[in-house]
Design a protein around this motif. Structure first.
Motif, mmCIF file in Angstrom:
data_model
loop_
_atom_site.group_PDB
_atom_site.id
_atom_site.type_symbol
_atom_site.label_atom_id
_atom_site.label_comp_id
_atom_site.label_asym_id
_atom_site.label_seq_id
_atom_site.Cartn_x
_atom_site.Cartn_y
_atom_site.Cartn_z
ATOM 1 N N ALA A 1 -12.915 -1.837 2.815
ATOM 2 C CA ALA A 1 -12.044 -2.804 2.147
ATOM 3 C C ALA A 1 -10.600 -2.308 2.106
ATOM 4 N N LEU A 2 -10.407 -1.021 1.793
ATOM 5 C CA LEU A 2 -9.055 -0.454 1.767
ATOM 6 C C LEU A 2 -8.408 -0.506 3.140
ATOM 7 N N ARG A 3 -9.146 -0.112 4.164
ATOM 8 C CA ARG A 3 -8.580 -0.079 5.513
ATOM 9 C C ARG A 3 -8.239 -1.484 6.012
ATOM 10 N N GLU A 4 -9.078 -2.438 5.680
ATOM 11 C CA GLU A 4 -8.885 -3.792 6.199
ATOM 12 C C GLU A 4 -7.793 -4.557 5.453
ATOM 13 N N ARG A 5 -7.731 -4.382 4.115
ATOM 14 C CA ARG A 5 -6.873 -5.265 3.326
ATOM 15 C C ARG A 5 -5.869 -4.528 2.446
ATOM 16 N N GLY A 6 -5.854 -3.196 2.510
ATOM 17 C CA GLY A 6 -4.846 -2.438 1.778
ATOM 18 C C GLY A 6 -5.162 -2.258 0.307
ATOM 19 N N VAL A 7 -4.265 -1.582 -0.394
ATOM 20 C CA VAL A 7 -4.460 -1.267 -1.807
ATOM 21 C C VAL A 7 -4.128 -2.498 -2.648
ATOM 22 N N GLU A 8 -5.003 -2.822 -3.567
ATOM 23 C CA GLU A 8 -4.819 -3.972 -4.458
ATOM 24 C C GLU A 8 -4.360 -3.541 -5.850
ATOM 25 N N TYR A 9 -4.846 -2.394 -6.306
ATOM 26 C CA TYR A 9 -4.480 -1.882 -7.624
ATOM 27 C C TYR A 9 -4.809 -0.400 -7.672
ATOM 28 N N VAL A 10 -4.374 0.269 -8.733
ATOM 29 C CA VAL A 10 -4.727 1.673 -8.929
ATOM 30 C C VAL A 10 -5.615 1.790 -10.155
ATOM 31 N N GLU A 11 -6.490 2.792 -10.118
ATOM 32 C CA GLU A 11 -7.416 3.068 -11.215
ATOM 33 C C GLU A 11 -7.058 4.429 -11.815
ATOM 34 N N VAL A 12 -6.518 4.412 -13.028
ATOM 35 C CA VAL A 12 -6.177 5.640 -13.753
ATOM 36 C C VAL A 12 -7.444 6.141 -14.433
ATOM 37 N N ARG A 13 -7.815 7.413 -14.179
ATOM 38 C CA ARG A 13 -9.136 7.909 -14.557
ATOM 39 C C ARG A 13 -9.103 9.095 -15.536
ATOM 40 N N LEU A 14 -7.931 9.471 -16.016
ATOM 41 C CA LEU A 14 -7.875 10.703 -16.828
ATOM 42 C C LEU A 14 -7.829 10.458 -18.334
ATOM 43 N N MET A 15 -7.971 9.211 -18.774
ATOM 44 C CA MET A 15 -7.819 8.919 -20.202
ATOM 45 C C MET A 15 -9.099 9.226 -20.969
ATOM 46 N N ASP A 16 -8.988 10.091 -21.971
ATOM 47 C CA ASP A 16 -10.090 10.341 -22.902
ATOM 48 C C ASP A 16 -10.272 9.134 -23.828
ATOM 49 N N LEU A 17 -11.483 9.001 -24.370
ATOM 50 C CA LEU A 17 -11.683 8.066 -25.470
ATOM 51 C C LEU A 17 -10.917 8.575 -26.687
ATOM 52 N N ASP A 18 -10.221 7.684 -27.362
ATOM 53 C CA ASP A 18 -9.575 8.035 -28.626
ATOM 54 C C ASP A 18 -10.621 7.866 -29.722
ATOM 55 N N SER B 1 0.838 -1.209 0.000
ATOM 56 C CA SER B 1 0.000 0.000 0.000
ATOM 57 C C SER B 1 0.867 1.251 0.000
ATOM 58 N N GLU B 2 1.935 1.228 0.803
ATOM 59 C CA GLU B 2 2.830 2.393 0.859
ATOM 60 C C GLU B 2 3.428 2.686 -0.513
ATOM 61 N N GLN B 3 3.827 1.630 -1.229
ATOM 62 C CA GLN B 3 4.404 1.827 -2.558
ATOM 63 C C GLN B 3 3.356 2.306 -3.561
ATOM 64 N N TYR B 4 2.137 1.799 -3.445
ATOM 65 C CA TYR B 4 1.083 2.274 -4.336
ATOM 66 C C TYR B 4 0.806 3.767 -4.104
ATOM 67 N N PHE B 5 0.841 4.201 -2.857
ATOM 68 C CA PHE B 5 0.628 5.626 -2.607
ATOM 69 C C PHE B 5 1.798 6.465 -3.131
ATOM 70 N N ALA B 6 3.014 5.928 -3.089
ATOM 71 C CA ALA B 6 4.150 6.629 -3.702
ATOM 72 C C ALA B 6 3.926 6.751 -5.207
ATOM 73 N N LEU B 7 3.444 5.679 -5.829
ATOM 74 C CA LEU B 7 3.105 5.718 -7.257
ATOM 75 C C LEU B 7 2.064 6.803 -7.520
ATOM 76 N N ILE B 8 1.021 6.839 -6.699
ATOM 77 C CA ILE B 8 -0.066 7.805 -6.895
ATOM 78 C C ILE B 8 0.455 9.238 -6.800
ATOM 79 N N ARG B 9 1.325 9.507 -5.829
ATOM 80 C CA ARG B 9 1.875 10.873 -5.699
ATOM 81 C C ARG B 9 2.632 11.268 -6.965
#
Length: 508
Positions: A301-318, A160-168
């Motif tokens: 779910a996040l608090r109990e079991r940590g981050v499982e993946y990240v969801e990238v949300r800024l992609m436009d439809l091509d 989870s710590e590494q996923y948050f570093a990725l997110i930053r």
């Protein structure tokens, strides 16, 4: 402090083969004669509540097509294509509707006429519709008809710590993706009717646009909220992030309190009166995610079991691609996310969070402007210089992924991105404006409609076997049966269920 190269060298090479990615792709159903389709979600597609691959997003008219998590880019794209094929066969056979190819919507009816998604009579189905009613009251229904692609990404062994570093780091460098892949520099005038905007009208046509915009969808006119602007969510760790969301989910917000959960007639206005009704209402370019269990709140779910993946949300439809995204774009996303994961990622601060929001708006609205300056560490730096630096740093990561997969595709994707950084006229957003002005009479709707027709024709022309058809028909039938079982299993009245689901104790 180790360098990116050292971190890459220390990472098990075979683990890079464990990257898993999945796609959620939204798109409006539109009439053959233009305009939003106001018909119900086609029964032949199955239940929007329970189908694993085909659902609706905000509106009954807004499809969301979902893949599983795949280790291979091509396997993921193949599944996305197959789901599209089935949908287009159904739409062709049930009135000839199209799937809108652009992130910005088609011609829209009055706000209150845009139909909310319906999920049946179960408590969870009703809650999903009430949540959407709340979104309409809070932000207007037009905003919710914007469509995009969500890219879900994970790597084995990441904490989870590494996923948050990725997110930053993702938030710091998100401007690169907006510049490279933004494809919504123009829109239909109906979208901003009655609103203040700084858009220009194309001479001799109807389209509204910004001359150097990349993604109006991700700018001030898109998925933005004045109320949520009061949230200064930190991504320095799971605890701080969860606590920020917890407050937004539990602290009453005066304007929403005044609206009330129910109107005087007893109908529901929204699920709750806090700043966020539920976790998914929180807008962002990227989210930490964890698969939820039946009836479980995402924050729990996040608090109990940590981050499982990240969801990238800024992609436009091509709009130039039948399914809205290419394999090359997906590979560049893999390289970019790996760079975010393995690069130094200092803690964020309120000042940096504010600067990143400004960078996002500048890139969305003026990203191709020559010499555009962004804020970095209290200094102003050219977008092109900063973006080139980020992409240059990605080279060893692309090479490592090529070595893992025995190909040169990742380095090719990176070369294409570096070429675009030096040639803003070749970006998707520039190509959209060129096509609107040169081929479609300065009409955004004419452009997007032709892209939609071309996408449908291309997908219907692909091979489609009786076995494929039978599989998707079976999935649709199974989903309808599953929805009926959920409805039959309900024991609580909806209000009692709502109070239980919205209870603070459910957040963990």
């Amino acid at each position: 402090m180790s360098t990116l190269h050292e971190r890459l060298a220390a990472y098990p090479a075979d683990a890079l083969g464990g990257i898993r990615r999945g796609i959620e792709k939204e798109g409006l159903r539109v009439l053959p004669t233009d305009g939003l389709a106001l018909t119900p979600h086609p029964l032949a597609l199955g239940s929007a509540l329970t189908h694993p691959l085909i659902t609706t997003d905000y509106s009954e008219s807004q499809l969301e097509l979902i893949t599983g998590a795949h280790r291979g880019v091509q396997a993921c794209l193949d599944e996305l294509t197959e789901v599209h094929q089935f949908v287009h066969h159904v739409l062709k056979d049930s009135g000839g509707e199209l799937l809108w190819a652009s992130s910005m919507p088609c011609g829209l009816p009055t706000d209150e006429t845009i139909p909310l998604a319906r999920y049946g009579g179960s408590n969870i189905g009703r809650a999903k519709s009430v949540y959407r009613m709340g979104l309409g009251h809070r932000y207007g229904r037009r905003m919710q008809t914007i469509s995009g692609i969500h890219y879900n990404w994970s790597l084995p062994g990441v904490t989870s710590e590494q996923y948050f570093a990725l997110i930053r780091n993702f938030r710091r460098h998100a401007f690169v993706l907006l510049y490279l892949f933004g494809a919504s520099p123009a829109l239909c005038p109906c979208f901003v009717e009655g609103r203040e905007h700084g858009l220009q009208r194309m001479e001799g046509g109807s389209a509204l646009y910004m001359p150097h915009a990349t993604s109006l969808r991700m700018g001030r006119l898109g998925y933005q909220s004045d109320a949520q602007a009061t949230l200064a969510v930190s991504y320095n760790g799971l605890t701080g992030y969860a606590n920020s969301l917890h407050e937004a989910l539990t602290k009453p917000y005066p304007a929403y309190e005044a609206l009330g959960v129910r109107n005087p007639g007893g109908d529901y206005n929204q699920l709750g009166t806090s700043l966020l009704q539920i976790e998914n209402e929180f807008y962002g370019t990227i989210r930490p995610k964890r698969t939820v269990r039946t009836g479980e709140r995402p924050l729990h779910a996040l608090r109990e079991r940590g981050v499982e993946y990240v969801e990238v949300r800024l992609m436009d439809l091509d709009p130039f691609v039948p399914v809205g995204i290419t394999a090359q774009t997906m590979r560049l996303l893999d390289v970019f996310l790996l760079h975010c994961l393995l690069s130094d990622s200092p803690p964020d601060t309120p000042a940096e969070i504010a600067a990143l929001k400004q960078n996002q708006h500048l890139t969305a609205e003026r990203g191709r402007e020559p010499g555009l300056l962004l804020q970095r560490g209290g200094e102003r730096v050219r977008l092109a210089d900063w973006g080139t630096q980020v992409l240059d740093e990605c080279a060893p990561l692309a090479q490592a992924l090529d070595a893992q997969h025995g190909c040169g595709d990742y380095s090719a994707a990176l070369r294409a991105a570096r070429a675009l950084m030096a040639a803003p006229g070749d970006t998707p957003s520039a190509r959209v404006l060129q096509s609107i002005t040169q081929q479609h009479g300065h009409s955004f709707e004419a452009f997007a409609r032709e892209c939609s027709v071309q996408a449908q024709n291309a997908l219907l022309a692909l091979p489609w076997s009786p076995a494929q058809q039978a599989r998707f028909v079976a999935l649709a039938e199974e989903s309808i049966t599953a929805q009926k079982a959920i409805e039959a299993a309900d024991t609580l009245p909806f209000e009692a269920w709502r109070e239980q689901y919205m209870a603070v104790s459910e957040l963990g």
